[in-house]
Design a protein around this motif. Structure first.
Motif, mmCIF file in Angstrom:
data_model
loop_
_atom_site.group_PDB
_atom_site.id
_atom_site.type_symbol
_atom_site.label_atom_id
_atom_site.label_comp_id
_atom_site.label_asym_id
_atom_site.label_seq_id
_atom_site.Cartn_x
_atom_site.Cartn_y
_atom_site.Cartn_z
ATOM 1 N N ALA A 111 -8.147 9.898 -1.961
ATOM 2 C CA ALA A 111 -9.101 8.982 -2.594
ATOM 3 C C ALA A 111 -9.740 8.106 -1.520
ATOM 4 O O ALA A 111 -9.127 7.805 -0.510
ATOM 5 C CB ALA A 111 -8.391 8.120 -3.626
ATOM 6 N N GLU A 112 -10.981 7.746 -1.766
ATOM 7 C CA GLU A 112 -11.692 6.880 -0.791
ATOM 8 C C GLU A 112 -11.078 5.509 -0.756
ATOM 9 O O GLU A 112 -10.742 4.972 -1.781
ATOM 10 C CB GLU A 112 -13.164 6.780 -1.196
ATOM 11 C CG GLU A 112 -13.913 8.114 -1.089
ATOM 12 C CD GLU A 112 -14.057 8.583 0.352
ATOM 13 O OE1 GLU A 112 -14.771 7.920 1.107
ATOM 14 O OE2 GLU A 112 -13.441 9.595 0.722
ATOM 15 N N SER A 114 0.860 -1.181 0.000
ATOM 16 C CA SER A 114 0.000 0.000 0.000
ATOM 17 C C SER A 114 0.890 1.222 0.000
ATOM 18 O O SER A 114 1.879 1.291 0.720
ATOM 19 C CB SER A 114 -0.914 -0.006 1.218
ATOM 20 O OG SER A 114 -0.120 0.006 2.372
ATOM 21 N N PRO A 135 -0.229 0.378 -9.137
ATOM 22 C CA PRO A 135 -0.676 1.757 -8.897
ATOM 23 C C PRO A 135 -0.567 2.143 -7.431
ATOM 24 O O PRO A 135 -0.670 1.288 -6.538
ATOM 25 C CB PRO A 135 -2.140 1.738 -9.348
ATOM 26 C CG PRO A 135 -2.560 0.308 -9.291
ATOM 27 C CD PRO A 135 -1.327 -0.529 -9.484
ATOM 28 N N LEU A 136 -0.360 3.424 -7.190
ATOM 29 C CA LEU A 136 -0.386 3.976 -5.843
ATOM 30 C C LEU A 136 -1.688 4.746 -5.698
ATOM 31 O O LEU A 136 -2.238 5.238 -6.692
ATOM 32 C CB LEU A 136 0.822 4.905 -5.634
ATOM 33 C CG LEU A 136 2.179 4.196 -5.760
ATOM 34 C CD1 LEU A 136 3.322 5.213 -5.730
ATOM 35 C CD2 LEU A 136 2.351 3.162 -4.646
ATOM 36 N N GLN A 137 -2.137 4.834 -4.442
ATOM 37 C CA GLN A 137 -3.436 5.462 -4.204
ATOM 38 C C GLN A 137 -3.321 6.981 -4.251
ATOM 39 O O GLN A 137 -2.382 7.528 -3.668
ATOM 40 C CB GLN A 137 -3.890 5.091 -2.796
ATOM 41 C CG GLN A 137 -5.323 4.755 -2.692
ATOM 42 C CD GLN A 137 -5.449 3.352 -2.109
ATOM 43 O OE1 GLN A 137 -4.814 3.051 -1.096
ATOM 44 N NE2 GLN A 137 -6.241 2.523 -2.748
ATOM 45 N N ASP A 138 -4.258 7.629 -4.921
ATOM 46 C CA ASP A 138 -4.264 9.086 -4.894
ATOM 47 C C ASP A 138 -4.599 9.550 -3.496
ATOM 48 O O ASP A 138 -5.529 9.032 -2.880
ATOM 49 C CB ASP A 138 -5.300 9.632 -5.880
ATOM 50 C CG ASP A 138 -4.685 9.788 -7.256
ATOM 51 O OD1 ASP A 138 -3.516 10.221 -7.322
ATOM 52 O OD2 ASP A 138 -5.351 9.458 -8.246
ATOM 53 N N GLU A 166 0.878 5.708 -1.169
ATOM 54 C CA GLU A 166 0.154 6.851 -1.713
ATOM 55 C C GLU A 166 0.936 7.475 -2.850
ATOM 56 O O GLU A 166 2.168 7.535 -2.793
ATOM 57 C CB GLU A 166 -0.021 7.916 -0.625
ATOM 58 C CG GLU A 166 -1.240 7.695 0.204
ATOM 59 C CD GLU A 166 -1.525 8.878 1.125
ATOM 60 O OE1 GLU A 166 -0.821 9.910 1.046
ATOM 61 O OE2 GLU A 166 -2.457 8.747 1.917
ATOM 62 N N SER A 168 2.747 7.935 -9.482
ATOM 63 C CA SER A 168 1.425 7.325 -9.273
ATOM 64 C C SER A 168 1.485 5.809 -9.393
ATOM 65 O O SER A 168 0.452 5.144 -9.323
ATOM 66 C CB SER A 168 0.414 7.897 -10.264
ATOM 67 O OG SER A 168 0.892 7.687 -11.573
ATOM 68 N N GLU A 169 2.697 5.295 -9.600
ATOM 69 C CA GLU A 169 2.853 3.837 -9.675
ATOM 70 C C GLU A 169 4.323 3.478 -9.464
ATOM 71 O O GLU A 169 5.197 4.327 -9.587
ATOM 72 C CB GLU A 169 2.400 3.322 -11.058
ATOM 73 C CG GLU A 169 3.248 3.894 -12.184
ATOM 74 C CD GLU A 169 2.766 3.506 -13.584
ATOM 75 O OE1 GLU A 169 1.551 3.291 -13.773
ATOM 76 O OE2 GLU A 169 3.620 3.440 -14.476
#
Ligand code: ATP
Ligand code: MG
Length: 183
Positions: A182-183, A69, A176-179, A71, A153-154
């Motif tokens: 973002a929810e 995980s 991918p990394l989480q924005d 960001e 972003s990744e």
């Protein structure tokens, strides 16, 4: 069936085209005669170097990376450096950004959990950098005027094909990394 040859892999952050073009231009301006410029399409920040693995282990690397995980964040390269032993000119961060440290930690935990040994002394937490040229001889480096950066972003799993002139890198998978927000 004979044994397949081992494959040389690493995790990395890859700049977008614009940042890569800036970095390549910088490399061109900095590196003296006889140095080997790293071409724009090969410029990257190594996140974790794995080394030689069997093809079977590559599937394991992909699964553990998918569980990482992290960001998305803005990476700013705001300093130049030179390592004389190997003649490497690089652009890096004065301070490792927190999301990069967290990403590395999550990946390193996944790797050690699956029995992969990585040397975190060479990781991006200590000196996050993009190598620009090798075999360079540098007496002094200018200050880097405007920082060069990109939105990360990744991250990617890369296979390195070593050749006498230059390594060729092949992207095996991207994660991918989480924005932020973002929810
Ligand atoms: P060459 O070795 O032919 O000069 P290269 O160093 O670009 O090419 P690799 O040796 O496959 O290609 O390395 C891939 C990436 O991993 C590079 O960014 C390299 O700096 C980094 N790397 C290689 N070995 C290590 C290591 N032992 N620890 C940390 N990073 C490493
Ligand atoms: Mg190498």
């Amino acid at each position: 069936m004979g044994d397949l040859p081992p494959r040389r892999v690493f995790f990395a952050l890859w700049p977008g085209d614009e940042a890569a073009a800036h970095l390549a231009a910088l490399a061109h301006n900095l590196a003296g005669r006889g140095s080997r410029l790293i071409p724009a399409e090969s410029l990257h920040m190594t996140l974790a170097f794995i080394g030689a693995v069997t093809s079977a282990r590559i599937g394991q690397l992909e699964s553990l990376a998918a569980e990482v995980s992290g960001e998305a964040f803005d990476l700013r390269l705001d300093r130049l450096g030179f390592w004389p032993q190997r003649g490497i000119v690089w652009a890096g961060c004065r301070q490792s950004p927190e999301p990069l440290k967290c990403l590395f930690k999550s990946l390193a935990d996944g790797l050690s959990g699956a029995g992969f040994a990585i040397d975190d002394r060479t990781g991006p937490v200590r000196v996050p950098h993009v190598s620009l040229a090798r075999h360079a001889r540098c007496r002094s480096l200018p200050r880097l005027g405007t920082p060069i950066g990109w939105h990360v972003s990744e991250f990617a799993l890369i296979e390195s094909h070593l050749h006498p002139t230059a390594a060729r890198y092949e992207t095996l998978a991207v994660f991918p990394l989480q924005d932020a927000g973002a929810e």
